[in-house]
Structures are given as C-alpha cells and as structure tokens.
Motif scaffolding. Sequence first.
Motif, short mmCIF file in Angstrom:
data_model
loop_
_atom_site.label_atom_id
_atom_site.label_comp_id
_atom_site.label_asym_id
_atom_site.label_seq_id
_atom_site.Cartn_x
_atom_site.Cartn_y
_atom_site.Cartn_z
N SER A 150 0.78 -1.02 0.15
CA SER A 150 -0.09 -0.02 -0.01
C SER A 150 0.83 1.25 0.06
CB SER A 150 -1.02 -0.05 1.36
OG SER A 150 -0.04 0.09 2.47
N LYS A 151 0.23 2.30 -0.11
CA LYS A 151 0.99 3.73 -0.24
C LYS A 151 1.78 3.75 1.10
CE LYS A 151 -1.84 6.24 -3.45
NZ LYS A 151 -2.54 7.56 -3.70
N SER A 152 1.36 3.57 2.23
CA SER A 152 1.75 3.39 3.61
C SER A 152 2.82 2.43 3.83
CB SER A 152 0.76 3.17 4.84
OG SER A 152 0.27 1.88 4.61
N GLY A 153 3.17 1.54 2.78
CA GLY A 153 4.25 0.53 2.99
C GLY A 153 3.69 -0.95 3.60
N GLN A 154 2.45 -0.71 3.92
CA GLN A 154 2.09 -2.03 4.60
C GLN A 154 1.86 -3.05 3.67
OE1 GLN A 154 -1.16 -0.55 7.05
NE2 GLN A 154 0.07 -0.22 8.84
N GLU A 155 1.64 -4.25 3.86
CA GLU A 155 1.59 -5.52 2.88
C GLU A 155 0.19 -5.67 2.59
OE1 GLU A 155 2.69 -8.35 0.36
OE2 GLU A 155 4.19 -7.09 1.68
N LEU A 156 -0.48 -5.54 1.64
CA LEU A 156 -1.89 -5.56 1.28
C LEU A 156 -2.41 -6.91 1.71
CD1 LEU A 156 -2.03 -3.42 -1.88
CD2 LEU A 156 -3.10 -2.64 0.31
N HIS A 157 -3.62 -6.97 2.03
CA HIS A 157 -4.31 -8.38 2.51
C HIS A 157 -4.46 -9.06 0.62
CE1 HIS A 157 -6.64 -11.64 3.93
NE2 HIS A 157 -7.76 -11.07 3.43
N ALA A 161 -2.43 -8.05 -8.16
CA ALA A 161 -3.61 -8.74 -7.62
C ALA A 161 -3.97 -8.07 -6.31
CB ALA A 161 -3.44 -10.26 -7.39
N PRO A 162 -3.16 -7.91 -5.27
CA PRO A 162 -3.40 -7.36 -3.93
C PRO A 162 -3.90 -5.95 -4.01
CG PRO A 162 -1.38 -8.46 -3.88
CD PRO A 162 -1.62 -8.48 -5.26
N LYS A 163 -3.44 -5.25 -5.18
CA LYS A 163 -4.03 -3.75 -5.38
C LYS A 163 -5.11 -3.77 -5.82
CE LYS A 163 0.47 -1.58 -6.52
NZ LYS A 163 1.17 -0.73 -7.57
N ILE A 164 -5.56 -4.70 -6.76
CA ILE A 164 -6.87 -4.84 -7.32
C ILE A 164 -7.94 -5.43 -6.05
CG2 ILE A 164 -8.50 -6.08 -8.73
CD1 ILE A 164 -6.14 -6.30 -10.71
N TYR A 165 -7.60 -6.43 -5.46
CA TYR A 165 -8.45 -6.99 -4.38
C TYR A 165 -8.86 -5.89 -3.30
CZ TYR A 165 -10.41 -10.22 -0.93
OH TYR A 165 -11.28 -11.10 -0.25
N ASN A 166 -7.98 -4.97 -2.96
CA ASN A 166 -7.78 -3.94 -1.67
C ASN A 166 -8.22 -2.49 -2.27
OD1 ASN A 166 -6.99 -5.24 0.65
ND2 ASN A 166 -5.69 -6.04 -0.81
N PHE A 167 -8.73 -2.60 -3.64
CA PHE A 167 -9.03 -1.37 -4.49
C PHE A 167 -9.95 -0.44 -3.83
CE2 PHE A 167 -10.78 1.18 -7.98
CZ PHE A 167 -9.76 1.81 -8.42
N LEU A 177 -12.18 -9.60 -7.47
CA LEU A 177 -12.17 -8.19 -7.38
C LEU A 177 -12.59 -7.82 -5.86
CD1 LEU A 177 -14.44 -7.80 -10.67
CD2 LEU A 177 -12.06 -6.72 -10.31
N PRO A 178 -12.63 -6.39 -5.75
CA PRO A 178 -12.89 -5.97 -4.14
C PRO A 178 -14.13 -6.79 -3.65
CG PRO A 178 -12.33 -4.07 -5.49
CD PRO A 178 -12.25 -5.60 -6.37
N PRO A 179 -14.02 -7.18 -2.44
CA PRO A 179 -15.30 -7.83 -1.66
C PRO A 179 -16.54 -7.24 -1.68
CG PRO A 179 -13.19 -8.29 -0.51
CD PRO A 179 -12.77 -7.32 -1.74
#
Length: 344
Positions: A2-9, A55-61, A168-170
């Motif tokens: 993420s922009k904050s540097g945290q690993e996306l779920h 994929a993580p960016k899309i899922y957490n979009f 896609l985002p839940p």
Amino acid sequence: MSKSGQELHYPFEVKEFEPKELEEVRKRFTKAPYDDFIRVGPKGYVFYKGFLKYAPKIYNFALRPDDTFVVSFPKSGTTWVQEMVWMIANDCDYEGSVNIPLTHRYQFLEWGMLFNNKHIQEIADEYSKSDDEKKKLLAAKLKSSDVDICANKPSPRFIKSHLPLSLLPPTLLDTCKVVHVARNPRDVLVSYYYHIKTVAKLRYDIELKQLWNLFINDQLEWTPYFENVKESWTRREHPNMLFLFYEDLLKDLPSAVKRVAKFLGKTMTEDQVSRLCDHLSFENFKKKNSLVEFSAVSSDNVLVRKGKSGGWRQYFDEEMKQQATNWMEDNLRDSDFKFPFYEN
C-alpha cells in the motif's frame, strides 16, 4: 504494498504451473517467452505470473459509489458494452466518444499483467522513441498500470475487468454498479483466436483446435470460463448487478439500451435510443478510431471483428462440436444458467 508501505491483504492461494504443463502452454508463442503461468484461488483461475504484482492492489482497491464496472470473460462483447454503458451514463456524449479513446475512458484493472515481460517492454521502448504519435501513445499504455492510474482518477470512474467477482474487491456489488456481459463460449473461442492472430508483433503460432483444447482444459488466461461467468450469474438479482447476454444485444439492441439506461437511472427518449443504436451498430462501431490505440500494431480493429453469433459452426469440426456439447453440459449440470438460443 500500500502507499503506507504495509503489505496488502490477499486471501488466495497461488500455484505455479508444473514444468511439463508450462512447456506445453508456452508452445503457442512465436516471440520471446511470456511470463510463467499461475492458478489463483480455489477455482484455479489462470493468469500470467505478472498478475501477482497487481492482484493485491485490485482486491484492496478503494471503491467509490459512483464507479461503474463492466466485467466479462475476454471476447464476450466487452468493448461494445463498454461503449454503450459510457454513452448512456454520459447522456450520449458523442463528441467525447469520438475524441477520447475508450482505453482512456475506462481503466482495465489487470492490464499490467499482460505486458510484464521483456519482449513487450522492448516494444514499448522502441515505440516511445518513434515519431509516430500513435506508437508513442501505445508505448505509454504498455508501460502503465491501470489500477494505479485508476486510484488517482477523478470521479465518476469507468472500470473494465475480465476478473471473476471473487478476485475483485469484496464490497464491489454493495458499492458500485456492475454490468456483466456473457457470450456463448464457442463464439468466444473463435473471437479469441482471431484476436491473438491479428495483433502484430504479438503473434501466436497456434491452430484453432489447439487453442480450443487449452480453453476447455483451463490452460488459457482467465479460465475456467464457466466459473467466471457463473460467479456473476449467481448474483444477477443483486440491485447493483446487470447481467447481459451478447446474443440478446444482437437480437434486440434497443431493448438492451433501455435495460442499461434503467439500471443506470437514466431516462432516454425513443429518438435518443434510436440514435445510440445507430452509433453502436457494428458497421459504424468498427470504423471508430477512438475505440483503442492499437492501430499502431495492427491495421485491424482488434477488439471489434464481426459482431456475429453462431459463427463457431464454420470453424468447429465434428470432434470439437461434440467436445463443446459435453463440456457445456458438464459445467452447467448443476446450474440454471443457459445461453439464449442454446443449441446442442
């Protein structure tokens, strides 16, 4: 990240193709090898390995309530429906349609995975130095990440994806309008075949029958086909989901336009519907230079070919026809999903 540097779920298991299967699948490419292939999630959706980058960016979009998604399996009439949806949502802005390429009006979320290889980036580098403005535009597109562009794009956003709902985002359906278009998979396969054979510098060396076997054995990008389509079909009663059949659009385009307008909360006069249907006719639609930027790599409009239904009959031999019947019956046995005008 993420922009904050945290690993996306990202909750899905990823499996790489076994070496023997990977070797078989990669035989179809004539140029430098593409990425390796992976399967994602419990249904084993197939993608290039570069998908993992997005994929993580899309899922957490981060969704917005005024986002509009057009989703489908590739070559199901996506471009046609994108134009219809955008035009209706934008009160039939013909000037905007002519002047702004569809690839700028929509962001294709998983776009970047298609070009995550050395061969494509070499083309992009070559085209970026060209005096041809079309090639420069294409170079920029080949180097872009649509999911990142989309995150910073002003509302209202129009978004395209060939991903199934599960990737896609839940909260997608509870937040945004989603239009899914489905097409008889036999015609999908023929359209897919001509698409990959047409794009210059990206040519495949494969026969239709070979591609068909990859398709029904879930060894082609975005497969398994029926799992993708059925994910949307089972949610078709959700107020934010509109499920369309390509064949219905061909049979009665004015009715489809009215359905989309109602879904988007738009009112159209009969004259407006008639004019839009003329704009969307395949004779006019295929001529539009504003659809895509791929004219730099192909003399044809690679996203719009014939706009027909049932053309597969000209290409399938008896073995393929029987395979198709068995494959479709097997995949639809426990579902109420049925294509319009379905024939065995």
